[in-house]
Design an enzyme around this catalytic site. Structure first.
Site, PDB file in Angstrom:
ATOM      1  N   ALA A  71     -32.484  26.427  19.410  1.00 44.68           N
ATOM      2  CA  ALA A  71     -31.186  26.093  20.021  1.00 44.68           C
ATOM      3  C   ALA A  71     -30.161  25.771  18.940  1.00 44.68           C
ATOM      4  O   ALA A  71     -28.998  26.182  19.022  1.00 44.68           O
ATOM      5  CB  ALA A  71     -31.344  24.913  20.980  1.00 44.68           C
TER       6      ALA A  71
ATOM      7  N   TYR B   2     -35.963  23.232  19.767  1.00 42.55           N
ATOM      8  CA  TYR B   2     -34.927  22.501  19.016  1.00 42.55           C
ATOM      9  C   TYR B   2     -34.309  23.377  17.928  1.00 42.55           C
ATOM     10  O   TYR B   2     -33.093  23.571  17.887  1.00 42.55           O
ATOM     11  CB  TYR B   2     -35.556  21.231  18.421  1.00 42.55           C
ATOM     12  CG  TYR B   2     -34.661  20.458  17.491  1.00 42.55           C
ATOM     13  CD1 TYR B   2     -33.497  19.847  17.953  1.00 42.55           C
ATOM     14  CD2 TYR B   2     -34.987  20.311  16.138  1.00 42.55           C
ATOM     15  CE1 TYR B   2     -32.676  19.127  17.091  1.00 42.55           C
ATOM     16  CE2 TYR B   2     -34.179  19.594  15.281  1.00 42.55           C
ATOM     17  CZ  TYR B   2     -33.023  19.004  15.761  1.00 42.55           C
ATOM     18  OH  TYR B   2     -32.213  18.292  14.910  1.00 42.55           O
TER      19      TYR B   2
ATOM     20  N   ARG C 194     -26.050   5.622  18.311  1.00 44.72           N
ATOM     21  CA  ARG C 194     -27.005   5.235  17.258  1.00 44.72           C
ATOM     22  C   ARG C 194     -27.108   6.359  16.228  1.00 44.72           C
ATOM     23  O   ARG C 194     -26.535   7.449  16.397  1.00 44.72           O
ATOM     24  CB  ARG C 194     -28.389   4.914  17.842  1.00 44.72           C
ATOM     25  CG  ARG C 194     -29.036   6.073  18.547  1.00 44.72           C
ATOM     26  CD  ARG C 194     -30.488   5.768  18.945  1.00 44.72           C
ATOM     27  NE  ARG C 194     -31.091   6.958  19.519  1.00 44.72           N
ATOM     28  CZ  ARG C 194     -31.123   7.247  20.812  1.00 44.72           C
ATOM     29  NH1 ARG C 194     -30.595   6.414  21.683  1.00 44.72           N
ATOM     30  NH2 ARG C 194     -31.683   8.368  21.237  1.00 44.72           N
TER      31      ARG C 194
ATOM     32  N   VAL D 238     -24.429  15.089  28.073  1.00 44.87           N
ATOM     33  CA  VAL D 238     -23.781  16.365  27.753  1.00 44.87           C
ATOM     34  C   VAL D 238     -24.482  17.559  28.408  1.00 44.87           C
ATOM     35  O   VAL D 238     -23.910  18.647  28.482  1.00 44.87           O
ATOM     36  CB  VAL D 238     -23.641  16.597  26.224  1.00 44.87           C
ATOM     37  CG1 VAL D 238     -22.698  15.587  25.601  1.00 44.87           C
ATOM     38  CG2 VAL D 238     -24.992  16.623  25.525  1.00 44.87           C
TER      39      VAL D 238
HETATM   40  P1  NAP Z   1     -30.798  10.192  17.884  1.00 41.59           P
HETATM   41  O1  NAP Z   1     -31.235   9.031  17.080  1.00 41.59           O
HETATM   42  O2  NAP Z   1     -31.721  10.758  18.886  1.00 41.59           O
HETATM   43  O3  NAP Z   1     -29.416   9.793  18.601  1.00 41.59           O
HETATM   44  C1  NAP Z   1     -28.836  10.722  19.428  1.00 41.59           C
HETATM   45  C2  NAP Z   1     -27.557  10.169  20.012  1.00 41.59           C
HETATM   46  O4  NAP Z   1     -27.125  11.094  21.005  1.00 41.59           O
HETATM   47  C3  NAP Z   1     -27.729   8.849  20.717  1.00 41.59           C
HETATM   48  O5  NAP Z   1     -26.501   8.140  20.699  1.00 41.59           O
HETATM   49  C4  NAP Z   1     -28.091   9.270  22.135  1.00 41.59           C
HETATM   50  O6  NAP Z   1     -27.805   8.223  23.042  1.00 41.59           O
HETATM   51  C5  NAP Z   1     -27.183  10.481  22.296  1.00 41.59           C
HETATM   52  N1  NAP Z   1     -27.688  11.490  23.214  1.00 41.59           N
HETATM   53  C6  NAP Z   1     -28.914  12.052  23.251  1.00 41.59           C
HETATM   54  N2  NAP Z   1     -28.972  12.944  24.251  1.00 41.59           N
HETATM   55  C7  NAP Z   1     -27.750  12.947  24.843  1.00 41.59           C
HETATM   56  C8  NAP Z   1     -27.197  13.639  25.938  1.00 41.59           C
HETATM   57  N3  NAP Z   1     -27.915  14.506  26.656  1.00 41.59           N
HETATM   58  N4  NAP Z   1     -25.915  13.396  26.277  1.00 41.59           N
HETATM   59  C9  NAP Z   1     -25.172  12.513  25.575  1.00 41.59           C
HETATM   60  N5  NAP Z   1     -25.645  11.817  24.532  1.00 41.59           N
HETATM   61  C10 NAP Z   1     -26.927  12.037  24.177  1.00 41.59           C
HETATM   62  O7  NAP Z   1     -30.317  11.405  16.984  1.00 41.59           O
HETATM   63  P2  NAP Z   1     -30.013  11.498  15.381  1.00 41.59           P
HETATM   64  O8  NAP Z   1     -31.305  11.568  14.679  1.00 41.59           O
HETATM   65  O9  NAP Z   1     -28.986  10.481  15.002  1.00 41.59           O
HETATM   66  O10 NAP Z   1     -29.385  12.958  15.332  1.00 41.59           O
HETATM   67  C11 NAP Z   1     -28.003  13.186  15.543  1.00 41.59           C
HETATM   68  C12 NAP Z   1     -27.714  14.661  15.309  1.00 41.59           C
HETATM   69  O11 NAP Z   1     -28.174  15.034  14.012  1.00 41.59           O
HETATM   70  C13 NAP Z   1     -28.411  15.585  16.286  1.00 41.59           C
HETATM   71  O12 NAP Z   1     -27.591  16.701  16.557  1.00 41.59           O
HETATM   72  C14 NAP Z   1     -29.646  16.029  15.527  1.00 41.59           C
HETATM   73  O13 NAP Z   1     -30.137  17.271  15.965  1.00 41.59           O
HETATM   74  C15 NAP Z   1     -29.094  16.115  14.117  1.00 41.59           C
HETATM   75  N6  NAP Z   1     -30.106  15.999  13.069  1.00 41.59           N
HETATM   76  C16 NAP Z   1     -30.860  14.871  12.948  1.00 41.59           C
HETATM   77  C17 NAP Z   1     -31.804  14.807  11.930  1.00 41.59           C
HETATM   78  C18 NAP Z   1     -32.665  13.590  11.708  1.00 41.59           C
HETATM   79  O14 NAP Z   1     -33.576  13.665  10.876  1.00 41.59           O
HETATM   80  N7  NAP Z   1     -32.420  12.460  12.394  1.00 41.59           N
HETATM   81  C19 NAP Z   1     -31.977  15.885  11.073  1.00 41.59           C
HETATM   82  C20 NAP Z   1     -31.200  17.016  11.237  1.00 41.59           C
HETATM   83  C21 NAP Z   1     -30.258  17.061  12.245  1.00 41.59           C
HETATM   84  P3  NAP Z   1     -28.502   8.198  24.505  1.00 41.59           P
HETATM   85  O15 NAP Z   1     -29.965   8.412  24.284  1.00 41.59           O
HETATM   86  O16 NAP Z   1     -28.165   6.850  25.057  1.00 41.59           O
HETATM   87  O17 NAP Z   1     -27.863   9.295  25.276  1.00 41.59           O
END
Ligand code: NAP
Length: 254
Positions: free
Chosen positions: A156, A153, A17, A65
């Site tokens: 890390a 967060y 997602r 992971v």
């Molecule tokens: P998200 O909506 O929480 O989605 C995270 C994805 O990673 C999901 O597919 C989830 O699926 C998977 N995941 C979570 N924990 C995991 C684990 N331990 N092992 C394997 N898969 C795992 O995250 P997002 O907002 O799209 O963010 C993606 C990346 O962008 C992250 O690195 C985040 O720190 C970074 N980021 C996001 C934002 C933001 O505003 N959204 C801003 C800056 C940076 P499952 O839960 O099924 O494992």
């Protein structure tokens, strides 16, 4: 611009997602065969099915992971399924955590997972003629967002960004480029910022008003930047931290 991604092979972690899914879709659109992982199988399979129309091979694997012993077998299997490996995108993150356990959780799932993924991928990337590692960081790594206070967060992710830069220098002789994409707040259905918008509207509006481009990012904004740095078109970019935040962070990006 021709990115030169067609026929390449990539792993994207956390791809069921949000940003990871958009990265997978962007790479698939460019003709890249994929192995996607996440913990939840259902959303992962749904994503793979939705990418089928791009006509590339999309494999999935259930992986947490933070279970770092499982990473080497996962990467080996992925490279086997793909018939090699050109690109590793380390995107999975457990996000903002609460409570005393948050430090251990973030260390394991965000930092150590990236360290182990890169280690496991290098033997395969070495055999590629255009290998690239992309680490997904965050502006929270270098900009604390009041009033959230200290949290595992951002700390890390700061370490992840540091490690990516160090890897870039170490792996350059093997031709392996390593870059970080640091998104600012990114909004999508079911994501953190959609929840914040509904539950803490004032805070959300405060953040949005600080973004010079006037809106939060989309997963696709981030995915296009990832596709570029992962591609042979970015052949001379390594050790870069590309901030994709609509101007949110006011520091000068020297
Ligand atoms: P998200 O909506 O929480 O989605 C995270 C994805 O990673 C999901 O597919 C989830 O699926 C998977 N995941 C979570 N924990 C995991 C684990 N331990 N092992 C394997 N898969 C795992 O995250 P997002 O907002 O799209 O963010 C993606 C990346 O962008 C992250 O690195 C985040 O720190 C970074 N980021 C996001 C934002 C933001 O505003 N959204 C801003 C800056 C940076 P499952 O839960 O099924 O494992």
């Amino acid at each position: 611009m021709e990115l030169g991604l067609k026929g390449r092979k990539a792993i994207v972690t956390g791809a069921s997602r949000g940003i990871g899914r958009a990265i997978a879709a962007q790479l698939a659109d460019e003709g890249v065969d994929l192995v996607l992982c996440a913990r939840g199988e259902e959303a992962l399979d749904k994503t793979a099915a939705e990418l089928a129309h791009f006509g590339v091979n999309v494999h999935t694997a259930r992986l947490d992971v933070s279970e770092t012993d499982a990473i080497v077998p996962f990467v080996e299997r992925a490279a086997d399924l793909l018939g090699g490996l050109d690109i590793l995108v380390s995107n999975a993150s457990v996000g903002t955590q609460k409570g005393p356990e948050q430090w251990q959780t973030s260390f394991q799932a965000d930092l150590l997972a990236f360290v182990r993924l890169a280690e496991a991928a290098v033997p395969y990337l070495e055999r590629s003629d255009a290998p690239a590692i992309v680490s997904i960081g965050t502006t929270s790594a270098f900009d604390t967002l009041p009033p959230t206070g200290p949290n595992s967060y951002g700390a890390a992710k700061a370490a992840v960004t540091h490690h990516a830069a160090a890897l870039a220098r170490t792996l350059a002789p093997q031709g392996i480029r390593v870059n970080t994409i640091s998104p600012g707040p990114v909004e999508f259905p079911g994501g953190t910022w959609e929840r914040i918008k509904e539950q803490r509207t004032e805070f959300y509006e405060g953040v949005r008003s600080r973004i010079p481009l006037g809106r939060l990012g989309t997963p696709e904004d981030v995915a296009r930047a990832v596709a570029f740095v992962a591609s042979p078109a970015a052949a001379y970019c390594t050790g870069v931290n590309l901030v994709v935040d609509g101007g949110f962070v006011s520091r000068v990006q020297f």
